[in-house]
Design a protein around this motif. Sequence first.
Motif, short mmCIF file in Angstrom:
data_model
loop_
_atom_site.label_atom_id
_atom_site.label_comp_id
_atom_site.label_asym_id
_atom_site.label_seq_id
_atom_site.Cartn_x
_atom_site.Cartn_y
_atom_site.Cartn_z
N THR A 4 -10.46 -4.33 6.21
CA THR A 4 -9.78 -3.03 5.71
C THR A 4 -9.49 -3.34 4.04
O THR A 4 -8.66 -2.57 3.47
N PHE A 46 1.52 -5.17 0.87
CA PHE A 46 2.92 -4.79 -0.18
C PHE A 46 2.03 -4.96 -1.62
O PHE A 46 2.78 -4.65 -2.65
N ILE A 67 3.14 -8.51 4.91
CA ILE A 67 1.99 -8.90 5.21
C ILE A 67 0.98 -8.50 4.16
O ILE A 67 0.89 -7.22 3.90
N ASP A 95 -4.19 -10.69 7.68
CA ASP A 95 -4.48 -9.40 8.10
C ASP A 95 -3.15 -8.87 8.94
O ASP A 95 -3.17 -9.60 9.88
N PHE A 185 1.02 1.61 -6.90
CA PHE A 185 -0.10 2.84 -6.51
C PHE A 185 0.52 4.00 -6.50
O PHE A 185 -0.02 5.21 -6.57
#
Length: 204
Positions: A4, A46, A67, A95, A185
Motif C-alpha cells: 500500500t 505518519f 507505524i 507495514d 499532506f
Amino acid sequence: MIKTFSSRAGRLSPTNIAFLEKESACLLKLGQAPETDKPVVIDIGFGDSQSFSEDVLKNPDYCFVGIEPYKKGFARAVEFYEKAEPDNLFLFNGDAREYIEASDYEISFIRIHFPDPWPKKKHTKRRLISNEFLTSIYKKINSGAKLEIITDSKPYQMHIKDLLDAQKLFEVIEAFEISYEVSTFHHKGIKKGHSIERYVLLKN
Ligand SMILES: C[S@@+](CC[C@H](N)C(=O)[O-])C[C@H]1O[C@@H](n2cnc3c(N)ncnc32)[C@H](O)[C@@H]1O
C-alpha cells in the motif's frame, strides 16, 4: 499482501542513517505492545513525522504507536524521540497491517491521516482502506475503539463512502479524542483547494 506504500526511500542523510541504526528505547518489534498505562493510539503512516511529533506532545494522556515504512520519515521520528524524550511515543518501522495482525493488546484508537490515494484505476487495489482491512481491524480492536480517517482525495472519498455504506461493522460518528495539527499532506490538499473529509468509525 499487496503493497500500500511506494518504495520511495528519500535521500538519507548521515543523521537519518545514524537514527535508523540507533537502538532507541522507543522501537517496537512486530506486534509488540508499548509499555504504558495510557490508552493506545496507533498512527498508520505518519509520513515525515512533523505534525505527528506535535500531536504526541499535545496529547500527553495518550500513548502513540507510530507505524511508517518510509525510512526517512521514520528516522526523523526516532530523532524526535531521542531529543524530546516523550514517554508516550513508540515506533514500528514497517507495514501497519502486519504489526496490528501480530499484536495482542488493547488498541483504543487508530488514525490514518491522508493515506496514499492511489488514484489510478489500475492501482486501486493498493489502497490501504478496503473491506478486508476494515474487517481485520475490527477483529483486533475492542468495543468502544475508534478509527479516524482523513483524506483530500476525491476518488478515495468516494471509495470510502461506498465501503461504509456496504458495511455493518462500524458506526459512523463525529467525536475523536485526539487532536491533530495540519500535516504536510493536509497542507498540500488545502493548497490544491481540495475538500478534506474526515471519517470516524466506532466499534460498538
Ligand atoms: C500520503 S502519506 C501521508 C503522511 C502523513 N500522515 C501526512 O498526513 O502528511 C501516506 C503515508 O502512509 C504510509 N503507508 C502506506 N501504507 C502503509 C502501511 N501499510 N503501513 C504503514 N504506513 C503506510 C506511506 O509510507 C506514507 O508515508
